[in-house]
Design an enzyme around this catalytic site. Structure first.
Site, PDB file in Angstrom:
ATOM      1  N   LEU A  33      57.866  40.347  22.083  1.00 42.13           N
ATOM      2  CA  LEU A  33      56.872  41.392  21.906  1.00 42.13           C
ATOM      3  C   LEU A  33      55.710  41.125  22.848  1.00 42.13           C
ATOM      4  CD1 LEU A  33      56.709  41.456  18.014  1.00 42.13           C
ATOM      5  CD2 LEU A  33      58.041  42.930  19.483  1.00 42.13           C
ATOM      6  N   ASP A  34      55.208  42.153  23.441  1.00 40.00           N
ATOM      7  CA  ASP A  34      54.013  42.043  24.273  1.00 40.00           C
ATOM      8  C   ASP A  34      54.181  41.093  25.444  1.00 40.00           C
ATOM      9  OD1 ASP A  34      52.776  43.756  22.510  1.00 40.00           O
ATOM     10  OD2 ASP A  34      52.101  42.114  21.255  1.00 40.00           O
ATOM     11  N   MET A  35      55.126  41.394  26.295  1.00 37.49           N
ATOM     12  CA  MET A  35      55.448  40.550  27.442  1.00 37.49           C
ATOM     13  C   MET A  35      54.226  40.059  28.219  1.00 37.49           C
ATOM     14  SD  MET A  35      58.135  39.244  28.947  1.00 37.49           S
ATOM     15  CE  MET A  35      59.528  40.259  28.632  1.00 37.49           C
ATOM     16  N   THR A  49      51.173  39.684  27.300  1.00 35.55           N
ATOM     17  CA  THR A  49      50.127  39.055  26.504  1.00 35.55           C
ATOM     18  C   THR A  49      50.681  37.829  25.801  1.00 35.55           C
ATOM     19  OG1 THR A  49      50.593  40.281  24.482  1.00 35.55           O
ATOM     20  CG2 THR A  49      49.126  41.343  26.066  1.00 35.55           C
ATOM     21  N   TYR A  70      48.733  45.668  15.243  1.00 39.92           N
ATOM     22  CA  TYR A  70      48.000  44.732  16.085  1.00 39.92           C
ATOM     23  C   TYR A  70      46.514  44.823  15.773  1.00 39.92           C
ATOM     24  CZ  TYR A  70      52.289  44.861  18.802  1.00 39.92           C
ATOM     25  OH  TYR A  70      53.601  44.792  19.191  1.00 39.92           O
TER      26      TYR A  70
END
Length: 173
Positions: free
Chosen positions: A56-58, A60, A89
């Site tokens: 998830l959220d590559m 970040t 989030y």
């Protein structure tokens, strides 16, 4: 930290893939949901090494979902493909947000009707909608301000805590 070595192997042992077997215990042998339950089937279900099956959220510091069995890889992948996984989030923004734009404001019921994971009966909550299309794919996120507070480090003396709920899971989102 890199998940896997690049094509040219530039990360060496400094990858999550290399570290996982050292920090996760192998799973207990259990009956596979994809077999008739024989001992060979149970042994085949356990992976040689844990696998990062979803990130998830590559760009970040997001969450890495790791599986230790073949069944877990299949199940987690299915949950993301069918949008069963619900994501919320929290973000801290530098500064105070300007007043919400009325044309982008929707009720909880409207957000729920769009397919976002919110409580449709909460009539007091108003959400802002962000829609964007890149590479022919729409990204939709609803968000709301939770609170603002003073901060000596912030640009205008305030930071703002917001809650975001993406409907879609796009790379650029």
């Amino acid at each position: 930290v890199a998940i896997y070595n690049g094509r040219e192997g530039g990360h060496g042992r400094n990858t999550i893939r290399y570290a996982l077997p050292h920090v996760l215990k192998p799973p207990k042998q259990q009956k596979s949901i994809h077999s008739n339950g024989g001992a060979d089937a149970k042994a085949r279900n356990v992976l040689k090494r844990p696998v990062a099956c979803h990130r998830l959220d590559m760009p970040t510091s997001g969450v890495l979902v790791v599986a230790k069995t073949y069944d877990a890889v299949v199940d987690v992948t299915r949950q993301f493909e069918h949008r069963i996984v619900r994501k919320t989030y929290a973000a801290i923004l530098n500064g105070r947000l300007e007043e919400s734009i009325e044309e982008n404001t929707i009720s909880s019921q409207e957000a729920y009707d769009l397919g976002v994971d919110v409580d449709p009966s909460d009539s007091k909550v108003r959400w802002q909608v962000i829609r964007d299309v890149q590479e022919g794919k729409e990204a939709l996120t609803v968000w709301r301000t939770l609170r603002s507070c003073r901060s000596t480090k912030a640009a205008d003396g305030f930071v703002t805590l917001v809650e975001l709920k993406p409907k879609t899971g796009r790379k650029h989102q």
